[in-house]
Each structure stands twice: as structure tokens, then as C-alpha cells.
Design a protein around this motif. Sequence first.
Motif, mmCIF file in Angstrom:
data_model
loop_
_atom_site.group_PDB
_atom_site.id
_atom_site.type_symbol
_atom_site.label_atom_id
_atom_site.label_comp_id
_atom_site.label_asym_id
_atom_site.label_seq_id
_atom_site.Cartn_x
_atom_site.Cartn_y
_atom_site.Cartn_z
ATOM 1 N N ALA A 132 52.023 -16.350 -9.398
ATOM 2 C CA ALA A 132 53.146 -17.111 -9.805
ATOM 3 C C ALA A 132 53.636 -17.847 -8.634
ATOM 4 O O ALA A 132 54.313 -18.905 -8.740
ATOM 5 C CB ALA A 132 54.428 -15.678 -9.744
ATOM 6 N N VAL A 133 52.957 -17.742 -7.415
ATOM 7 C CA VAL A 133 53.420 -18.794 -6.340
ATOM 8 C C VAL A 133 52.416 -19.991 -6.403
ATOM 9 O O VAL A 133 52.695 -21.013 -6.177
ATOM 10 C CB VAL A 133 53.045 -17.867 -4.975
ATOM 11 C CG1 VAL A 133 53.200 -19.188 -3.760
ATOM 12 C CG2 VAL A 133 53.943 -16.818 -4.708
ATOM 13 N N PHE A 134 51.128 -19.675 -6.577
ATOM 14 C CA PHE A 134 49.839 -20.509 -6.657
ATOM 15 C C PHE A 134 49.966 -21.567 -7.903
ATOM 16 O O PHE A 134 49.686 -22.939 -7.558
ATOM 17 C CB PHE A 134 48.790 -19.854 -6.631
ATOM 18 C CG PHE A 134 47.446 -20.784 -6.374
ATOM 19 C CD1 PHE A 134 47.145 -21.381 -5.276
ATOM 20 C CD2 PHE A 134 46.541 -21.132 -7.556
ATOM 21 C CE1 PHE A 134 45.902 -22.298 -5.043
ATOM 22 C CE2 PHE A 134 45.516 -21.881 -7.289
ATOM 23 C CZ PHE A 134 45.353 -22.711 -6.238
ATOM 24 N N HIS A 135 50.195 -21.272 -8.919
ATOM 25 C CA HIS A 135 50.581 -22.133 -10.323
ATOM 26 C C HIS A 135 51.712 -22.831 -10.275
ATOM 27 O O HIS A 135 52.630 -22.024 -11.061
ATOM 28 C CB HIS A 135 49.875 -21.141 -11.464
ATOM 29 C CG HIS A 135 48.569 -20.693 -11.454
ATOM 30 N ND1 HIS A 135 47.338 -21.678 -11.503
ATOM 31 C CD2 HIS A 135 48.018 -19.322 -11.454
ATOM 32 C CE1 HIS A 135 46.337 -20.886 -11.311
ATOM 33 N NE2 HIS A 135 46.610 -19.603 -11.285
ATOM 34 N N THR B 243 54.013 -19.523 2.283
ATOM 35 C CA THR B 243 54.865 -18.677 1.402
ATOM 36 C C THR B 243 54.436 -17.301 1.431
ATOM 37 O O THR B 243 55.354 -16.416 1.722
ATOM 38 C CB THR B 243 54.806 -19.121 -0.160
ATOM 39 O OG1 THR B 243 55.107 -20.508 0.017
ATOM 40 C CG2 THR B 243 55.359 -18.312 -0.973
ATOM 41 N N VAL B 244 53.219 -17.127 1.533
ATOM 42 C CA VAL B 244 52.577 -15.680 1.425
ATOM 43 C C VAL B 244 52.793 -14.987 2.834
ATOM 44 O O VAL B 244 53.240 -13.826 2.874
ATOM 45 C CB VAL B 244 51.001 -15.824 1.083
ATOM 46 C CG1 VAL B 244 50.570 -14.150 1.525
ATOM 47 C CG2 VAL B 244 51.014 -15.949 -0.432
ATOM 48 N N LEU C 19 49.296 -24.986 -5.859
ATOM 49 C CA LEU C 19 50.191 -25.371 -4.749
ATOM 50 C C LEU C 19 49.207 -25.637 -3.614
ATOM 51 O O LEU C 19 48.011 -25.050 -3.202
ATOM 52 C CB LEU C 19 50.874 -23.953 -4.426
ATOM 53 C CG LEU C 19 52.102 -23.968 -3.552
ATOM 54 C CD1 LEU C 19 53.145 -24.979 -3.649
ATOM 55 C CD2 LEU C 19 52.408 -22.837 -3.144
ATOM 56 N N PRO C 20 49.469 -26.637 -2.554
ATOM 57 C CA PRO C 20 48.734 -27.020 -1.500
ATOM 58 C C PRO C 20 48.343 -25.759 -0.603
ATOM 59 O O PRO C 20 49.534 -24.974 -0.452
ATOM 60 C CB PRO C 20 49.058 -27.949 -0.682
ATOM 61 C CG PRO C 20 50.268 -28.453 -1.795
ATOM 62 C CD PRO C 20 50.721 -27.388 -2.794
ATOM 63 N N VAL C 21 47.338 -25.188 -0.052
ATOM 64 C CA VAL C 21 46.716 -24.250 0.587
ATOM 65 C C VAL C 21 47.984 -23.996 1.527
ATOM 66 O O VAL C 21 48.197 -22.834 1.893
ATOM 67 C CB VAL C 21 45.440 -24.302 0.843
ATOM 68 C CG1 VAL C 21 44.903 -23.230 2.067
ATOM 69 C CG2 VAL C 21 44.494 -24.363 -0.154
ATOM 70 N N GLU C 22 48.086 -25.132 2.469
ATOM 71 C CA GLU C 22 49.088 -24.790 3.754
ATOM 72 C C GLU C 22 50.391 -24.246 3.000
ATOM 73 O O GLU C 22 50.936 -23.149 3.736
ATOM 74 C CB GLU C 22 49.125 -25.896 4.420
ATOM 75 C CG GLU C 22 49.861 -27.065 3.747
ATOM 76 C CD GLU C 22 48.761 -28.157 3.032
ATOM 77 O OE1 GLU C 22 49.320 -29.160 2.496
ATOM 78 O OE2 GLU C 22 47.496 -27.685 2.876
#
Length: 182
Positions: free
Chosen positions: A34-37, A52-53, A44-47
Motif C-alpha cells: 500500500a505504501v510502495f504502489h 515512510t517505513v 515510490l522512490p526507494v528513499e
Amino acid sequence: MERVSVVGNSGSGKTTLAAAIAAALDAPHLELDAVFHQPGWTELPVEVFRATVADVVTGERWVVDGNYTAVQDLVWARADTVVWLDYSRLLVMRQIVGRTLRRLVTRQRLWNGNQEPWRNLLTTDPKRSIIAWAWTQHHTYRVRYGEAAAMHPELTFVRLRSPAEADTLVGSLRSAGTAPPG
């Protein structure tokens, strides 16, 4: 069990189990998908993903589900328990095909407005189909988490091999008095 990482093959039921564990522990739940997509399946850009995580895992109690190696170090550095869904390939495939069909037919909205793409049924390319990914990655996840359990003695690994074992785990958490049944 206060900070829990739930891992396993795509389609194994990580999010469903993580939500049940979070409810039993009365802890926040973070689904990494839900965060990444982002909208339009943009990644979402890796940084930004890591930031966020990192914000979530600084908490005292949480349940995070997903297999993203880009953030696994952050999650596992704070986790006390890894719950590993290690179901048979047949069970995982039955679940992911059924889930994909249901999402396609109902046009269910997922994270950030995304919908399951038809290509998940129409291609055998694991980079373009979650079904193909689940099939080809089953053994990879089994090896990865089997080795990780041996390499991370600081973490309690709970390996679940069936939905009945998952239900037993959630039931034991509920009966331990950590939260009212739900």
C-alpha cells in the motif's frame, strides 16, 4: 510479540494474517504494498519508501507485512518476531488465482486507486503477472526465509505451514488477553 514482520510468497495471505495479528495485539498495521504502489502502479522512490517505513517501525508496537528487501533491514532491526507463511505452492496458487479473478471481476480498488491488471491472467512473465511471480518465486522465498531464520537468532521466527496454524497463532494471541476478540 510486539513488533512483527509478516513475510511469505505473494498470495499466501500476508496482509490478511498481519491485520488479524495487529488486531489481536492492538497494534498498528502497515501493508508495504500500500505504501510502495502509488497511483497508476507507479513505484515510490526507494528513499521515500525507506523514510515512510522507518517512521512506522520506530513505534513500540506494530505489524508490517511484505517482502521488500529495500526495507527489510529497517523492519527487522526493530522487529522481535518474523511470522513466515510457508504454505505449499498448490495452496498459494489456488489463493492467488482466486484472489486475482475476484479482483478482476469486481474491479476492486486496491492501494491508491489501482486495480488488478488483466495481464495477471494473460501473461507468463513474472515481472508482469503476480500469478507468474508467485509460481516462480515460491522456492526462492522458502530458501530466503529458511536461511534468514538461521542468520537472525535475535528474531523469533514463527513458520506457519497452513492456514490452520495461522488461525491457531491468532487465537493464541487473542486468548493471551492482548486485545478483545474481533
